[in-house]
Design an enzyme around this catalytic site. Structure first.
Site, PDB file in Angstrom:
ATOM      1  N   SER A  35       0.828  -1.206   0.000  1.00 18.33           N
ATOM      2  CA  SER A  35       0.000   0.000   0.000  1.00 18.33           C
ATOM      3  C   SER A  35       0.860   1.253   0.000  1.00 18.33           C
ATOM      4  O   SER A  35       1.721   1.436   0.857  1.00 18.33           O
ATOM      5  CB  SER A  35      -0.911   0.008   1.226  1.00 18.33           C
ATOM      6  OG  SER A  35      -1.825  -1.061   1.182  1.00 18.33           O
ATOM      7  N   HIS A  67      -3.484  -1.326  -4.648  1.00 20.94           N
ATOM      8  CA  HIS A  67      -2.633  -2.391  -5.152  1.00 20.94           C
ATOM      9  C   HIS A  67      -2.958  -2.583  -6.629  1.00 20.94           C
ATOM     10  O   HIS A  67      -4.114  -2.799  -7.002  1.00 20.94           O
ATOM     11  CB  HIS A  67      -2.876  -3.693  -4.374  1.00 20.94           C
ATOM     12  CG  HIS A  67      -2.297  -3.679  -3.001  1.00 20.94           C
ATOM     13  ND1 HIS A  67      -1.265  -4.499  -2.619  1.00 20.94           N
ATOM     14  CD2 HIS A  67      -2.600  -2.929  -1.922  1.00 20.94           C
ATOM     15  CE1 HIS A  67      -0.963  -4.259  -1.355  1.00 20.94           C
ATOM     16  NE2 HIS A  67      -1.773  -3.310  -0.914  1.00 20.94           N
ATOM     17  N   ARG A  88      -0.647  -7.763  -3.631  1.00 23.35           N
ATOM     18  CA  ARG A  88      -0.426  -8.967  -2.834  1.00 23.35           C
ATOM     19  C   ARG A  88      -1.766  -9.437  -2.278  1.00 23.35           C
ATOM     20  O   ARG A  88      -2.739  -8.687  -2.200  1.00 23.35           O
ATOM     21  CB  ARG A  88       0.563  -8.711  -1.694  1.00 23.35           C
ATOM     22  CG  ARG A  88       0.146  -7.594  -0.748  1.00 23.35           C
ATOM     23  CD  ARG A  88       0.739  -7.717   0.671  1.00 23.35           C
ATOM     24  NE  ARG A  88       2.152  -7.933   0.791  1.00 23.35           N
ATOM     25  CZ  ARG A  88       3.074  -6.975   1.019  1.00 23.35           C
ATOM     26  NH1 ARG A  88       2.687  -5.706   1.099  1.00 23.35           N
ATOM     27  NH2 ARG A  88       4.340  -7.277   1.170  1.00 23.35           N
ATOM     28  N   THR A  89      -1.805 -10.693  -1.879  1.00 23.37           N
ATOM     29  CA  THR A  89      -2.949 -11.238  -1.154  1.00 23.37           C
ATOM     30  C   THR A  89      -2.684 -11.096   0.335  1.00 23.37           C
ATOM     31  O   THR A  89      -1.599 -11.439   0.811  1.00 23.37           O
ATOM     32  CB  THR A  89      -3.165 -12.721  -1.510  1.00 23.37           C
ATOM     33  OG1 THR A  89      -3.522 -12.821  -2.890  1.00 23.37           O
ATOM     34  CG2 THR A  89      -4.270 -13.330  -0.669  1.00 23.37           C
ATOM     35  N   HIS A  90      -3.660 -10.564   1.072  1.00 22.28           N
ATOM     36  CA  HIS A  90      -3.520 -10.401   2.515  1.00 22.28           C
ATOM     37  C   HIS A  90      -4.186 -11.567   3.250  1.00 22.28           C
ATOM     38  O   HIS A  90      -5.163 -12.150   2.773  1.00 22.28           O
ATOM     39  CB  HIS A  90      -4.157  -9.087   2.974  1.00 22.28           C
ATOM     40  CG  HIS A  90      -3.428  -7.872   2.497  1.00 22.28           C
ATOM     41  ND1 HIS A  90      -3.566  -7.387   1.218  1.00 22.28           N
ATOM     42  CD2 HIS A  90      -2.551  -7.044   3.128  1.00 22.28           C
ATOM     43  CE1 HIS A  90      -2.795  -6.304   1.078  1.00 22.28           C
ATOM     44  NE2 HIS A  90      -2.179  -6.082   2.220  1.00 22.28           N
ATOM     45  N   GLU A 189      -5.765  -1.917  14.469  1.00 26.17           N
ATOM     46  CA  GLU A 189      -5.470  -2.288  15.841  1.00 26.17           C
ATOM     47  C   GLU A 189      -6.143  -1.311  16.816  1.00 26.17           C
ATOM     48  O   GLU A 189      -6.266  -0.114  16.535  1.00 26.17           O
ATOM     49  CB  GLU A 189      -3.957  -2.281  16.087  1.00 26.17           C
ATOM     50  CG  GLU A 189      -3.163  -3.174  15.141  1.00 26.17           C
ATOM     51  CD  GLU A 189      -2.963  -2.556  13.757  1.00 26.17           C
ATOM     52  OE1 GLU A 189      -3.074  -1.314  13.615  1.00 26.17           O
ATOM     53  OE2 GLU A 189      -2.740  -3.330  12.812  1.00 26.17           O
ATOM     54  N   SER A 208       0.579  -7.349   6.935  1.00 29.73           N
ATOM     55  CA  SER A 208       1.216  -8.141   5.869  1.00 29.73           C
ATOM     56  C   SER A 208       2.661  -8.448   6.255  1.00 29.73           C
ATOM     57  O   SER A 208       3.079  -8.217   7.381  1.00 29.73           O
ATOM     58  CB  SER A 208       1.189  -7.354   4.543  1.00 29.73           C
ATOM     59  OG  SER A 208       2.039  -6.216   4.621  1.00 29.73           O
ATOM     60  N   ASN A 231       0.663   6.499   8.910  1.00 26.49           N
ATOM     61  CA  ASN A 231      -0.080   7.174   9.977  1.00 26.49           C
ATOM     62  C   ASN A 231       0.504   6.755  11.313  1.00 26.49           C
ATOM     63  O   ASN A 231       1.164   5.706  11.424  1.00 26.49           O
ATOM     64  CB  ASN A 231      -1.572   6.791   9.932  1.00 26.49           C
ATOM     65  CG  ASN A 231      -1.774   5.274   9.928  1.00 26.49           C
ATOM     66  OD1 ASN A 231      -1.851   4.651   8.862  1.00 26.49           O
ATOM     67  ND2 ASN A 231      -1.812   4.668  11.105  1.00 26.49           N
TER      68      ASN A 231
END
Length: 268
Positions: A35, A67, A88-90, A189, A208, A231
């Protein structure tokens, strides 16, 4: 869609398709642009060809905005052939760990010896403003998952190559480094989870990279990890978190990221 066959066999098929479709004999290194990083693909070298990831065995269309969903082969200024993944695959997509690390295994099967893994993340260090790239020195995997199957014991003492971090500092001597903590996602989170990550020794939080790193080390790849702080993490940031700010931070940091990856491509 991912195949039901053995994941390493699928990776071998994907690698064969990659080199045949692009007219290559092998690749030397891979870069996964997370990202905020995709625009950096334009300065890595001479484009040799490009494919949609979904056209290769075992890959799917990336589900995350920002992406690009392509694999571009480039010849770097150092004369190496690099496979550049702009998606990518997360793990939180629910496709399983093997789908998450399929790009890593495909790269290794195509001959790669090094991989650069990038991501956008939250930062715990108030001195790292949004737009700051940080080298990953080590990681903590809080996903509860692993790409390893059975009694496969991999030494992760130096999961992230000290040699490659030194090369990155040739490009930018001021690059800081830290410990990356991967959560499962897709929820950001909580402030309490961020405090826990700090107590455990983490400096960066995201969704990731750690699973890919483990798979890369299993395959014998040397790994360079770079996080873009998009951030301050929850409880540190004065504003609510959003994926839009991740995209915006990547856009603002674009010139810096392009220069960093272009410098790496000229040295690796």
């Amino acid at each position: 869609m991912p195949s039901a066959e053995d994941p390493k066999t699928t990776a071998t098929h994907a690698a064969q398709t990659l080199v045949e479709r692009l007219g290559l004999t092998r690749i030397d290194l891979a870069m996964v642009l997370g990202s905020g990083w995709s625009a950096a693909a334009d300065d890595l070298g001479e484009t040799l060809g490009e494919l949609a990831l979904a056209d290769l065995p075992g890959f799917s269309v990336p589900a995350v905005e920002g992406h690009g969903g392509t694999l571009r082969a480039v010849r770097t200024p150092a004369g190496k052939v690099a496979a550049v993944f702009t998606g990518r695959t997360h793990f939180y997509e629910g496709r399983g760990v093997d789908a998450v690390v399929h790009g890593v295994r495909t790269s290794a099967a195509a001959g790669a010896e090094m991989i650069v893994l990038t991501n956008g993340c939250g930062g715990l260090n108030r001195d790292w403003a949004p737009g700051t790239p940080v080298l990953i020195r080590d990681h903590i995997n809080l996903t509860g998952a692993s790409p390893l199957h059975g009694a496969t014991f991999i030494d992760l003492t130096e999961a992230y190559s000290a040699r490659l971090r030194a090369v990155a500092r040739e490009v930018d001597p001021d690059l800081p480094e830290g410990v990356y903590v991967q959560f499962r996602g897709p929820a950001y989170e909580t402030p309490a989870e961020v405090r826990m990550a700090g107590v455990l020794g983490g400096d960066l939080v995201g969704m990731s990279t750690t699973l890919e790193t483990v798979a890369a080390r299993e395959a014998g790849l040397e790994v360079l990890g770079i996080s873009l702080v998009t951030n301050l993490a929850a409880g540190i940031s004065p504003t609510p978190l959003s994926h839009a700010e991740v995209i915006e931070a990547g856009l603002h940091a674009g010139p810096k990221l392009r220069g960093l990856l272009a410098g790496l491509a000229a040295r690796l």
